[in-house]
Motif scaffolding. Structure first.
Motif, PDB file in Angstrom:
ATOM      1  N   PRO A   1      -0.261  -2.210   5.118  1.00 31.59           N
ATOM      2  CA  PRO A   1       0.294  -1.675   3.872  1.00 31.59           C
ATOM      3  C   PRO A   1       1.305  -2.627   3.242  1.00 31.59           C
ATOM      4  O   PRO A   1       1.924  -3.447   3.924  1.00 31.59           O
ATOM      5  N   GLU A   2       1.437  -2.499   1.935  1.00 30.35           N
ATOM      6  CA  GLU A   2       2.418  -3.295   1.201  1.00 30.35           C
ATOM      7  C   GLU A   2       3.701  -2.491   1.049  1.00 30.35           C
ATOM      8  O   GLU A   2       3.722  -1.465   0.369  1.00 30.35           O
ATOM      9  N   LEU A   3       4.772  -2.952   1.689  1.00 29.13           N
ATOM     10  CA  LEU A   3       6.078  -2.298   1.610  1.00 29.13           C
ATOM     11  C   LEU A   3       7.065  -3.231   0.923  1.00 29.13           C
ATOM     12  O   LEU A   3       7.088  -4.439   1.223  1.00 29.13           O
TER      13      LEU A   3
ATOM     14  N   PRO B   1       3.218   2.686   8.439  1.00 26.06           N
ATOM     15  CA  PRO B   1       2.044   3.259   7.773  1.00 26.06           C
ATOM     16  C   PRO B   1       0.744   2.662   8.315  1.00 26.06           C
ATOM     17  O   PRO B   1       0.752   1.635   9.009  1.00 26.06           O
TER      18      PRO B   1
ATOM     19  N   LYS C   1       6.215   7.866  -2.590  1.00 24.53           N
ATOM     20  CA  LYS C   1       5.951   6.472  -2.226  1.00 24.53           C
ATOM     21  C   LYS C   1       5.308   6.398  -0.847  1.00 24.53           C
ATOM     22  O   LYS C   1       4.341   5.648  -0.621  1.00 24.53           O
TER      23      LYS C   1
ATOM     24  N   VAL D   1      -6.377   7.610  -0.946  1.00 22.33           N
ATOM     25  CA  VAL D   1      -5.023   7.460  -1.468  1.00 22.33           C
ATOM     26  C   VAL D   1      -4.690   8.678  -2.329  1.00 22.33           C
ATOM     27  O   VAL D   1      -5.523   9.122  -3.130  1.00 22.33           O
TER      28      VAL D   1
ATOM     29  N   SER E   1      -1.291   3.698  13.419  1.00 27.12           N
ATOM     30  CA  SER E   1      -0.039   3.887  12.687  1.00 27.12           C
ATOM     31  C   SER E   1       0.991   4.464  13.633  1.00 27.12           C
ATOM     32  O   SER E   1       0.673   4.934  14.731  1.00 27.12           O
TER      33      SER E   1
ATOM     34  N   ARG F   1      10.852  -1.285   3.781  1.00 21.08           N
ATOM     35  CA  ARG F   1      10.540  -1.817   5.110  1.00 21.08           C
ATOM     36  C   ARG F   1      11.786  -1.819   6.001  1.00 21.08           C
ATOM     37  O   ARG F   1      11.740  -1.407   7.165  1.00 21.08           O
TER      38      ARG F   1
ATOM     39  N   THR G   1      -4.902   5.710   3.597  1.00 21.43           N
ATOM     40  CA  THR G   1      -5.302   6.219   4.902  1.00 21.43           C
ATOM     41  C   THR G   1      -6.767   5.879   5.111  1.00 21.43           C
ATOM     42  O   THR G   1      -7.605   6.199   4.267  1.00 21.43           O
TER      43      THR G   1
ATOM     44  N   GLU H   1      -2.603   0.846   9.438  1.00 26.71           N
ATOM     45  CA  GLU H   1      -3.165  -0.499   9.397  1.00 26.71           C
ATOM     46  C   GLU H   1      -4.635  -0.425   9.797  1.00 26.71           C
ATOM     47  O   GLU H   1      -5.052   0.485  10.518  1.00 26.71           O
TER      48      GLU H   1
ATOM     49  N   GLU I   1       1.622   7.787  -0.698  1.00 25.12           N
ATOM     50  CA  GLU I   1       0.603   7.024  -1.410  1.00 25.12           C
ATOM     51  C   GLU I   1       0.121   5.793  -0.656  1.00 25.12           C
ATOM     52  O   GLU I   1      -0.665   5.003  -1.194  1.00 25.12           O
ATOM     53  N   PHE I   2       0.559   5.626   0.597  1.00 21.90           N
ATOM     54  CA  PHE I   2      -0.039   4.565   1.408  1.00 21.90           C
ATOM     55  C   PHE I   2      -1.485   4.928   1.732  1.00 21.90           C
ATOM     56  O   PHE I   2      -1.796   6.097   2.018  1.00 21.90           O
TER      57      PHE I   2
END
Length: 715
Positions: free
Chosen positions: A441-443, A419, A12, A36, A414, A448, A18, A421, A15-16
């Motif tokens: 990123p979507e957490l 992660p 998980k 990714v 980051s 989070r 970069t 931004e 897979e953020f």
């Protein structure tokens, strides 16, 4: 214990997205490329998104992935987009067709298939080129020369040895500059592609790459030269090679000096001295004219990485000068020098500073102790300002992706618990920056909250200046097992940016300690040079002092199953010494492609490294004599093999060109013969960094497997 390891948390985090590159299409439209890891398809996916910044809002229209796009570049005017494309086709040699395309809006303005013109495109940091001419009717790019372009009449031509560029460059031997012309005045035959050859180049074989247009008939490029013994020493992570900046004068591409093989001969002039490794030419254009040329340099030879210098040439009067010199021994809070591999594709901004006349600056990211920060460098006087000081104690690390040429810069930032931004900066007339998040990123709420429960700190080690360690741990968990993770290099740096591996272990209940020992970049040239001849002692003493100091602070403990190690390359070299010199301290060690025996260098792409780091002189004629081998052996982990009692896991990339994988394999057999606890995993497709999707995952799972196994046995 079963070797099955749950790596869902790591996956998980890994897979953020970069962010790898970005460009301004206009002042408020940004085109960003991200990468990714896809663990389901076991591949790295690239995505290109457009962000429209309007007032307080940011809009990102849906952008599908374009897997066939190898590289792309927006023209300076924003009117055109250059695309290098590859598509699978089993009917052609190499299984791929290649195309160069120029887009205008949603239409192709010009295209050319180049499958039979050259080999693969170069898109890496060190050798790639992608630059428009001022008229935006020509493009220069880098690709591998055709393997069938061999000397006529040479019976043995196809068997002759041609050196490769080493680690991470399999099959890359002859980078060549190509010009794609689709609309210049002399071009009446439609789009065509020509390779460049050089009149007046060095008597040694010279390979040109990393080129940029300065005018319609002038290109600046970086050359790579063979050493006297016919090598191309490995270039990745090594800005100390035989490189130079060249001035290439282009003729009419349809003129009569175009050769029968499709190449165009250029007059070439070397601009930089032999003793400096010069690279990354960038051209500042003002009022429609190429005005200034800037580039980076390091000393040729010596440590593989060190403090860089920044140089400038006035293209009007031809005068060049050094803007930023190497910094020897800075005070802890002072600017430590430049540590930059390559400059951003277009690094310039121009600020008014309260007057009507604009002042040009370079914006670039550089290592500053244990962080990467954004620097504003004045091209008038060379003064350097930190635009992203570590004031909020989040310990962000930053990377500059692009500027708009005026007063805006797009960066990625980051931290170990944050992660990556995408961040837009506006630089004011007072030379300070205001930052705005463009994409984050979507957490999910649970992840989070857990990541916010982690704390990052930077701890200085007493009496070991400049050694300091980045510590990542839970703010609530006490007496957690500690992983010491020294970086490779040794002239590299662990920075505070996001790292899925470290963050995953911290969330799993470990404290992670990442020491930047003497020899690390970002602390001044004195401390780079200080390590030479002292590897195996000074770096080891710094790392063990870090372990003891964290115990003294109560951050970790010496209890059973409480101290672990992980490291690759020179980091693996350090681990081999730590478990050999301090066998009772550590409960488990994972070594990735480690240097084990300094004298065994026959297949390394950087044989000079072994001499220089051992404090021995190196030349093209150097050979390992019995006396040299004896000294190197005594400085190597293999000298301590009999003392090792720590359980060891070895991770080996079978395509490694940097550290002969026989070193790790022989270490495995030596430990096995002595009845030690040792396992070894081999990744057939991985090279030195073990950075494939599978390589990264297996590295995490194998490390966790060893640590968990040891901790169960210690209970």
């Amino acid at each position: 214990m079963s070797s099955t390891v749950n790596s869902d948390l790591y996956r998980k985090l890994a897979e953020f997205p970069t962010y790898r590159a970005a460009q301004f299409e206009s002042n408020n439209v940004i085109r960003a490329t991200s990468s990714v890891l896809d663990h389901e398809m076991v591949t790295k996916r690239q995505s290109v998104k457009t962000y429209v910044v309007s007032g307080s809002s940011v809009v990102s229209p849906f952008s599908p992935n374009e897997p066939e796009t190898i590289a792309s570049m927006v023209s300076p005017s924003g009117a055109h987009l250059a695309v290098l494309r590859e598509s699978g086709d089993s009917t052609v040699p190499g299984g791929k067709r290649r195309y160069v395309e120029i887009w205008s809006g949603n239409k192709i303005k010009a295209s050319k298939e180049v499958t039979h013109t050259h080999g693969a495109f170069y898109t890496d940091e060190y050798l790639s080129s992608l630059s428009f001419s001022p008229s935006e009717t020509r493009l220069v790019y880098t690709a591998e020369a055709k393997s069938e372009d061999l000397p006529k009449g040479d019976h043995f031509a196809k068997y002759r040895f041609i050196p490769q560029f080493g680690e991470s460059y399999p099959g890359k031997k002859q980078p060549t500059l190509f010009i794609f012309d689709w609309g210049s005045q002399e071009n009446i035959q439609g789009p065509f592609v020509s390779s460049l050859s050089y009149i007046g180049a060095s008597p040694n074989p010279t390979l040109m790459a990393h080129a940029v247009f300065a005018s319609e008939d002038k290109v600046f490029a970086t050359s790579y030269e063979y050493t006297k013994d016919g090598r191309i020493l490995g270039v990745i992570y090594c800005p100390n090679r035989l490189t130079a900046i060249w001035d290439l004068s282009l003729p009419s591409l349809t003129g009569q000096i175009t050769k029968s093989d499709g190449s165009v001969q250029c007059q070439s002039i070397r601009l930089t001295p032999n003793e400096r490794s010069c690279r990354s030419p960038r051209v500042l254009t003002r009022e429609g004219q190429s005005d200034l040329l800037v580039w980076l340099s390091n000393a040729v030879g010596g440590p593989h990485a060190s403090c860089s210098s920044l140089h400038l040439k006035d293209l009007a009067d031809g005068i060049d000068r050094t803007l930023v010199e190497s910094v020897w021994d800075p005070q802890p809070a002072d600017f430590p020098g430049l540590y930059i591999t390559t400059l951003p594709t277009y690094p310039f901004v121009q600020l008014t500073n309260g007057s009507s006349k604009s002042t040009p600056y370079v914006v670039a990211s550089s290592i500053w102790r244990s962080r990467s920060t954004v620097l504003l460098i004045c091209l008038d006087d060379g003064k350097v300002k930190d635009l992203t000081p570590d004031s909020d104690q989040i310990h962000y690390s930053w990377a500059v992706l692009a500027t708009n040429g005026k007063d805006q810069v797009i960066c990625t930032r980051s931290a170990l618990n944050k992660p990556p931004e995408l961040v837009l900066g506006h630089i004011g007339s007072d030379s300070t920056a205001v930052w705005r998040i463009i994409a984050e990123p979507e957490l999910d709420d649970d992840l989070r909250q857990r990541m916010e429960g982690l704390k990052t700190s930077i701890v200085s080690i007493p009496e070991r200046y400049p050694t300091e360690a980045i510590i990542l741990r839970s703010q609530t968990q006490a007496d957690a097992p500690c992983i010491t993770l020294p970086h490779g290099g040794p002239h590299s740096t662990t920075m505070t940016g996001f790292n899925a591996w470290s963050t995953a272990f911290a969330l799993e209940g470990y404290t992670v300690s990442m020491p930047n020992y003497t020899g690390s970049l970002g602390f001044g040239e004195k401390y780079v040079k200080k390590l030479l001849g002292q590897i195996g002692s000074l770096d080891i003493q710094d790392c063990i002092a870090t372990v003891h100091h964290l115990v003294d602070l109560g951050i970790s403990s010496n209890g059973a199953g409480k101290q672990f190690l992980s490291g690759g390359s020179h980091g693996g070299f350090i681990l081999g010494h730590l478990i050999g010199q301090f066998p009772e301290v550590f409960s488990g060690a994972v070594l990735r492609n480690p240097v084990i025996s300094l004298g065994e260098i026959s297949t390394s792409d950087i044989p000079d490294w072994y001499y220089e780091e051992s404090g021995l002189p190196f030349s093209a004629a150097s050979v390992v004599t019995p006396e040299i081998y004896q000294k190197m052996f005594e400085m190597s982990p293999i000298a301590h093999i009999d003392a090792v009692v720590t359980p060891v896991m070895l991770l080996i990339g079978e395509q490694d060109k940097r550290v002969p994988n026989t070193q790790g394999i022989n270490y495995y057999h030596a430990l096995k013969a002595r009845g030690k606890w040792v396992e070894m995993l081999c990744l057939k497709e991985d090279n030195h960094p073990l950075d494939s999707v599978e390589g990264q995952r297996i590295s995490y799972e194998a490390t966790k497997y060893l640590y968990d196994t040891v901790r169960l046995t210690k209970k």
